[in-house]
Structure formats: C-alpha cells, structure tokens
Design an enzyme around this catalytic site. Structure first.
Site, mmCIF file in Angstrom:
data_model
loop_
_atom_site.group_PDB
_atom_site.id
_atom_site.type_symbol
_atom_site.label_atom_id
_atom_site.label_comp_id
_atom_site.label_asym_id
_atom_site.label_seq_id
_atom_site.Cartn_x
_atom_site.Cartn_y
_atom_site.Cartn_z
ATOM 1 N N LYS A 178 0.754 -1.145 -0.195
ATOM 2 C CA LYS A 178 0.163 0.086 -0.011
ATOM 3 C C LYS A 178 0.801 1.136 -0.039
ATOM 4 O O LYS A 178 1.404 1.654 1.056
ATOM 5 C CB LYS A 178 -0.762 -0.032 1.285
ATOM 6 C CG LYS A 178 -2.163 0.830 1.104
ATOM 7 C CD LYS A 178 -2.312 2.126 0.884
ATOM 8 C CE LYS A 178 -2.127 3.060 1.756
ATOM 9 N NZ LYS A 178 -2.172 4.400 1.338
ATOM 10 N N CYS A 228 13.857 10.774 6.799
ATOM 11 C CA CYS A 228 13.637 10.379 7.926
ATOM 12 C C CYS A 228 14.913 10.287 8.853
ATOM 13 O O CYS A 228 14.915 10.648 10.200
ATOM 14 C CB CYS A 228 13.026 8.954 8.038
ATOM 15 S SG CYS A 228 13.926 7.818 7.312
ATOM 16 N N GLU A 285 9.750 16.469 14.624
ATOM 17 C CA GLU A 285 10.114 16.160 13.271
ATOM 18 C C GLU A 285 9.493 17.184 12.275
ATOM 19 O O GLU A 285 8.208 17.406 12.283
ATOM 20 C CB GLU A 285 10.035 14.759 12.712
ATOM 21 C CG GLU A 285 10.279 14.395 11.559
ATOM 22 C CD GLU A 285 9.958 12.850 11.123
ATOM 23 O OE1 GLU A 285 8.900 12.617 11.365
ATOM 24 O OE2 GLU A 285 11.125 12.189 10.447
ATOM 25 N N GLY A 321 2.103 4.939 12.971
ATOM 26 C CA GLY A 321 2.776 3.834 13.511
ATOM 27 C C GLY A 321 2.184 3.026 14.639
ATOM 28 O O GLY A 321 2.005 1.826 14.700
ATOM 29 N N GLU A 343 8.986 1.122 11.423
ATOM 30 C CA GLU A 343 10.100 2.251 10.871
ATOM 31 C C GLU A 343 9.560 3.504 10.723
ATOM 32 O O GLU A 343 8.546 3.926 9.734
ATOM 33 C CB GLU A 343 10.722 1.775 9.334
ATOM 34 C CG GLU A 343 10.511 0.157 9.020
ATOM 35 C CD GLU A 343 11.765 -0.473 9.756
ATOM 36 O OE1 GLU A 343 12.778 0.018 10.407
ATOM 37 O OE2 GLU A 343 11.761 -1.751 9.784
HETATM 38 P P1 NAD Z 1 2.226 8.624 7.463
HETATM 39 O O1 NAD Z 1 2.354 7.991 8.596
HETATM 40 O O2 NAD Z 1 1.284 9.788 7.069
HETATM 41 O O3 NAD Z 1 1.910 7.500 6.235
HETATM 42 C C1 NAD Z 1 2.508 6.498 5.782
HETATM 43 C C2 NAD Z 1 1.495 5.656 5.392
HETATM 44 O O4 NAD Z 1 0.646 5.325 6.216
HETATM 45 C C3 NAD Z 1 0.869 6.051 3.912
HETATM 46 O O5 NAD Z 1 0.784 5.013 3.036
HETATM 47 C C4 NAD Z 1 -0.516 6.240 4.672
HETATM 48 O O6 NAD Z 1 -1.482 6.282 3.678
HETATM 49 C C5 NAD Z 1 -0.906 5.110 5.385
HETATM 50 N N1 NAD Z 1 -1.726 5.386 6.648
HETATM 51 C C6 NAD Z 1 -2.164 6.834 6.918
HETATM 52 N N2 NAD Z 1 -3.075 6.500 8.110
HETATM 53 C C7 NAD Z 1 -3.224 5.232 8.171
HETATM 54 C C8 NAD Z 1 -3.974 4.493 9.137
HETATM 55 N N3 NAD Z 1 -4.849 4.884 9.970
HETATM 56 N N4 NAD Z 1 -3.767 3.111 9.146
HETATM 57 C C9 NAD Z 1 -2.920 2.611 8.181
HETATM 58 N N5 NAD Z 1 -2.206 3.285 7.207
HETATM 59 C C10 NAD Z 1 -2.015 4.594 7.305
HETATM 60 O O7 NAD Z 1 3.824 9.187 6.889
HETATM 61 P P2 NAD Z 1 4.155 9.943 5.709
HETATM 62 O O8 NAD Z 1 3.793 11.499 6.018
HETATM 63 O O9 NAD Z 1 3.802 9.470 4.468
HETATM 64 O O10 NAD Z 1 5.906 10.014 5.778
HETATM 65 C C11 NAD Z 1 6.480 10.733 6.545
HETATM 66 C C12 NAD Z 1 7.060 10.059 7.760
HETATM 67 O O11 NAD Z 1 7.628 8.737 7.484
HETATM 68 C C13 NAD Z 1 8.068 10.771 8.466
HETATM 69 O O12 NAD Z 1 7.690 10.710 10.103
HETATM 70 C C14 NAD Z 1 9.381 9.932 8.370
HETATM 71 O O13 NAD Z 1 10.207 10.049 9.363
HETATM 72 C C15 NAD Z 1 8.887 8.679 8.235
HETATM 73 N N6 NAD Z 1 9.682 7.629 7.428
HETATM 74 C C16 NAD Z 1 10.423 6.955 8.251
HETATM 75 C C17 NAD Z 1 11.314 5.784 7.594
HETATM 76 C C18 NAD Z 1 12.241 4.882 8.130
HETATM 77 O O14 NAD Z 1 13.020 4.190 7.849
HETATM 78 N N7 NAD Z 1 12.279 4.998 9.514
HETATM 79 C C19 NAD Z 1 11.605 6.189 6.022
HETATM 80 C C20 NAD Z 1 11.058 6.962 5.602
HETATM 81 C C21 NAD Z 1 9.793 7.838 6.360
#
Ligand code: NAD
Length: 496
Positions: free
Chosen positions: A190, A299, A398, A248, A265
C-alpha cells in the site's frame, strides 16, 4: 506552463500516465475501485494533475489479501533457484527501465530526477542482495541436545503487507519487499496516496516479465480506509509499516489485536555532533548537502546540528553561504539541486514550524519562507537554518523539510547529552579527526544508527532501524531482515 511543455516526458512515461485513472494491480490484473472513486495525483513541482489513481475500499483490500494468500503455496513451493531467477529478472528489468521509473518518481514525488534514478538503482541492488542471501541460507539447523534428535526449519510466513510513506516511494518498496519475496512470501503493497505511481508501474512490470500472478500486489487508497483495512486484516501474516510515529501507533495497535508480527520504521530528529578539529567548510558542505537532499524529507536526516563553540561562528557562516546558493527548481530540470516538498500540506507544516520556532525564540539565521520557481506553481520552500536553545519546538519535533536547527556545545559529555535529549532514536553522526573520540561518541548516542564523519550512509549488510519513537521490531537491509521473513519450527524426535 505545463511540465510536458517545459520538460519533455519519455514516451513510455506518457503511455503509462495515459492509462489514467490508474487502477491498483492485484492477482496480475488491473484492480479498480468498483464505485469509481479516485484520488488525484499532483506533480509537486508544478501543482498540475498528472493522473488519477483508484481509492480502494476495505472489502477490496480484503479481496487483495485473499489473492496474495492464494498465490502463496505455489510461490513458496518453488525451488529457491527458480524463485531467485524470477526475482533477478525483475531486478534486471527495473534497472533497464531506470529512466522511465525515475521520471515517473520525479513527477509524482517531487524528487530530483537524478536522485530518483539512484533510488531505482538501489531497488535493483537491494533485490539482488536479498536474493543472494536467501540462496545461501541453510533452512535446517541441527540442534545438539542430549537425548533428542532435534532441528529447526525456516519457512516463509504467507501473505505479508507493506505500508509505505511518500518520501522514498520506490526505494522503500525495494527495501521492504525484497527480503519477503526472496524468502518465499507473497506481498501486498500500500503506497502513500500522494505517490502511488511507481508502485503501480512495478506491479505491471512484474506481470510483464513473468512474476506469477498474486505474488506482488499493489493496492492504492487513503490511509484511514485502505491502509487501516490492511492493518485490520487478520489473514496478513506479517506487517511492515514505514511512516510517522502517530500512524505507526495505530498500525501497532491493530496488529496487536490480531497478533500479527509488525515492523515499524518511523520518524527521526537526528543530531550531527561537530567537534572543533574538523575541516569546518567541508563539514558544513556535507550537512547542508544532507538537509537539502530530497528537500529534507528524509527520516534519518541530521536536523539538530550541535557545533563546538570554538567553530560555531565559522560553521554557521559557511552554512549560510551554501544554503543561499542551492538551486531550487522543478525536479525534471537538470540544473535543479533541490525540488519542492511533496504537497501543500507539507509546505504548511514546514512553514508552520519556522513560525512556531521563531515565536519561541529561535533566530532565523538563513532562509525561511517559500521559494519561487519561474513558470511553476509548486510547493517550494527555502533551505532554512534556525539557531537557539534546544527546548524549542523546531528543535524537538520532526519537521520533514529543509530546516536545520543549530546550537553550540563546549564538552563531549554535553554534546552526547544534547544528542540523546530526544524522544526519537533513528540516526546521528559525529564529526571529528580524533578516531577514538568518534568511536566513543558514536556508541554513546542512543539510536539505531551512528555515522562517523558522514551522514545518511547506507550499505547492504549494515542493519538500519530505529529505537524509541523511531521504530520497533526490526530494521532493514541486513541478514536479520531476511530472517524476519521466515518463521521457525523446531522438530524433535526423542532418542530411543
Ligand atoms: P504517514 O504516517 O502519514 O503515512 C504513511 C503511510 O501510512 C501512508 O501510506 C498512509 O496512507 C498510511 N496511513 C495513514 N493513516 C493510516 C492508518 N490509519 N492506518 C494504516 N495506514 C495509514 O507518513 P508520511 O507523512 O507518508 O511519511 C513521513 C513519515 O515517514 C516521517 O515521520 C518519516 O520520518 C517517516 N519515514 C521513516 C522511515 C524509516 O525508515 N524509519 C523512512 C521514510 C519515512
């Protein structure tokens, strides 16, 4: 002016986008939303719509999981050699199509095209790395237990789910699914609703080169519906989530209810600790390069720069000069060094932290606010350096944009305490000519990853993951990641 007018798109990219509205791809087939609900995909560099994608509902997500589960016995039952040869063919096909996938990714995620090409290459390399490892694993381990003939055997789990963010859409798919597929699992991906195109392209490519139907499935839709449906599905055997700590937690809760093993992650607020014995200009170049790479939407970025008092002014002076010179432009313009942030909401987030940070007393040392790029209405912001005390909101939370926060320290202990004064724990770096001090500080900083005289260092074989608010349950890119995608059965026959 349209992107197509200013920057010629590859014919293959035009042909792919002309399929719009682009359906998900499940079981080797286009998999549309039955009610025709769509989500617009916008080029962050121009604000123009480039395609629509389908917005799947919960029942459709459940159907996709069933299809991935049905494909599992045949895929896991293949010999390792047969499975490896299919996956290596996919790695080769991705590498061959690098310019196409990179252009799709640049348009969809606002990523500088050459950086997107690096991500595509990394996908192919990651897949080859895990295929190589899986070929070498001994799946049976004899146990030396008196009075028993005993061993363990490793088996793949079944259908595994992956939810990805928008910052490294294609690269993260590679990091996530490669170990799972190499071990014999099937996958449901997804992607983020803002950046789903490269995932759909991958699924279509996998079909074209002969990956069996149902092994690689891509479902598109909104997080709160499609993402949540995936996390609530109890037929998923393993869940991997990459994204914000807030989402998360929701994913972890849902998996906990269903007792599904989960890897999270999450975000970061990394520190770079710079001592007074470094080449100050070169260190400033490296850190400005890191915070402007993919417009700071990384990240593991160093966003808190802790600088020894004796070189603080010199360091800040170099940073200001370097940040002001960064060429901001459309991701398809070969002269651009930094593109836009992914969407208007993210731009508001970045600008909001600048405002809140200065309201709490931070000084804006350089940059700040939006940037303009002639001919384009994209989500551009300037690289920004804030300075002040670390109890500031902009130094604690962040931001996820090209914004660094700088402050001074006097002693090694003080620097370590500052670096560790955070809820996150993803990646930090230490910069010094004293290698013993470097090792000491690198080991004392509480995070999944410490880098010495460099930031954002990735190599296949070096585990990358977070602790505390930055991650739970694993990490990526190493032998341990492959092992996550096998379950273990112990087999025992009591001796006569
Ligand atoms: P986000 O948490 O808003 O979304 C991530 C994914 O989760 C998207 O596909 C979104 O559609 C889905 N999602 C949203 N709500 C959900 C729910 N209720 N249930 C299940 N899935 C849901 O994150 P973002 O804004 O897309 O990305 C930025 C974040 O990702 C930052 O915090 C960044 O640090 C982190 N990140 C971490 C890593 C790592 O390896 N640690 C790598 C890249 C990004």
């Amino acid at each position: 002016m349209s992107v197509a007018t200013q920057h010629k798109l590859l014919p293959e990219v035009e042909a792919f986008l002309s399929q719009s509205p682009l359906a998900s791809f499940v079981g080797g087939e286009h998999f549309p939303n039955a009610r025709g609900n769509l989500i617009a995909t916008i080029d962050p560099g121009s604000g123009e719509k480039i395609a629509d994608i389908h917005d799947l509902d919960a029942a459709e997500i459940d159907r996709a999981v069933d299809i991935a589960s049905e494909a599992f016995p045949a895929w896991s039952g293949m010999s390792q050699a047969e499975r490896s040869s299919i996956l290596l063919k996919l790695a080769d096909a991705v590498e061959e199509r690098k310019p196409i996938i990179a252009q799709i990714e640049a348009l969809d995620a606002g990523k500088i095209e050459s950086q997107a090409a690096g991500d595509v290459q990394n996908f192919a390399d990651t897949l080859r790395y895990f295929v190589g490892l899986a070929g070498k694993i001994d799946k049976r381990t004899k146990l030396d237990v008196p009075g028993h003939e005993a061993w363990t055997v490793k088996q793949p789990w079944g259908a595994c789910a992956f939810i990805f963010p928008w910052n490294f859409p294609f690269l993260l798919i590679g990091w996530g699914i490669s170990p799972a597929l190499a071990a014999g699992n099937t996958v449901v991906i997804k992607p983020a609703e803002d950046t789903s195109l490269s995932a759909i392209y991958l699924a279509q490519l996998a079909k074209e080169i002969g990956v069996p139907d149902g092994v690689i499935n891509v479902v598109t839709g909104r997080g709160a519906t499609a993402g949540a449906a995936l996390t609530n599905n109890n037929k998923i055997k393993r869940m991997s989530f990459t994204g914000s700590p807030e989402v998360g937690q929701l994913v972890g809760e849902a998996c906990g209810r269903n007792l599904v093993p989960v890897k999270l992650e999450l975000g970061g607020k990394g520190a770079a600790v710079v001592f007074d014995d470094v080449d100050v200009k070169a260190t400033a170049e490296a850190l400005v390069g890191a915070i402007t790479f993919h417009t700071g939407q990384v990240c593991c970025d160093a966003t808190r720069w802790l600088i020894h008092n004796d070189v603080y002014d010199e360091f800040v002076g170099h940073c200001k000069e370097l940040m002001e010179k960064v060429k901001i432009g459309h991701p398809l313009d070969p002269n651009s060094e930094m593109g836009p942030v992914v969407n208007p909401k993210q731009r508001e987030r970045v600008l909001g932290y600048q405002e809140k940070g200065t309201a709490e007393g931070a000084e804006c040392l350089c940059g700040g606010g939006t940037a303009t790029v002639d001919g384009f209405e994209g989500n551009y912001v300037k690289p920004t350096l804030l300075g002040g005390s670390l109890d500031n909101v902009a130094a604690r939370e962040e931001i996820f944009g090209p914004v660094a926060y700088v402050t001074a320290f006097n002693t090694e202990d003080e620097a370590i305490a500052m670096a560790n004064d955070t809820d996150y724990g993803l990646a930090n770096s230490v910069w010094t000519a004293d290698s013993e001090r470097a090792n000491r500080v690198a080991e004392a900083m509480v995070a999944g990853n410490s880098w010495i005289n460099a930031h954002n260092v990735f190599a296949h074989g070096v585990p990358y993951g977070g602790v505390n608010k930055s991650g739970v349950g694993g990490g990526v890119l190493s032998i341990e990641t492959l092992m996550d995608y096998y379950r273990s059965t112990s087999v025992v026959r009591p001796s006569e």
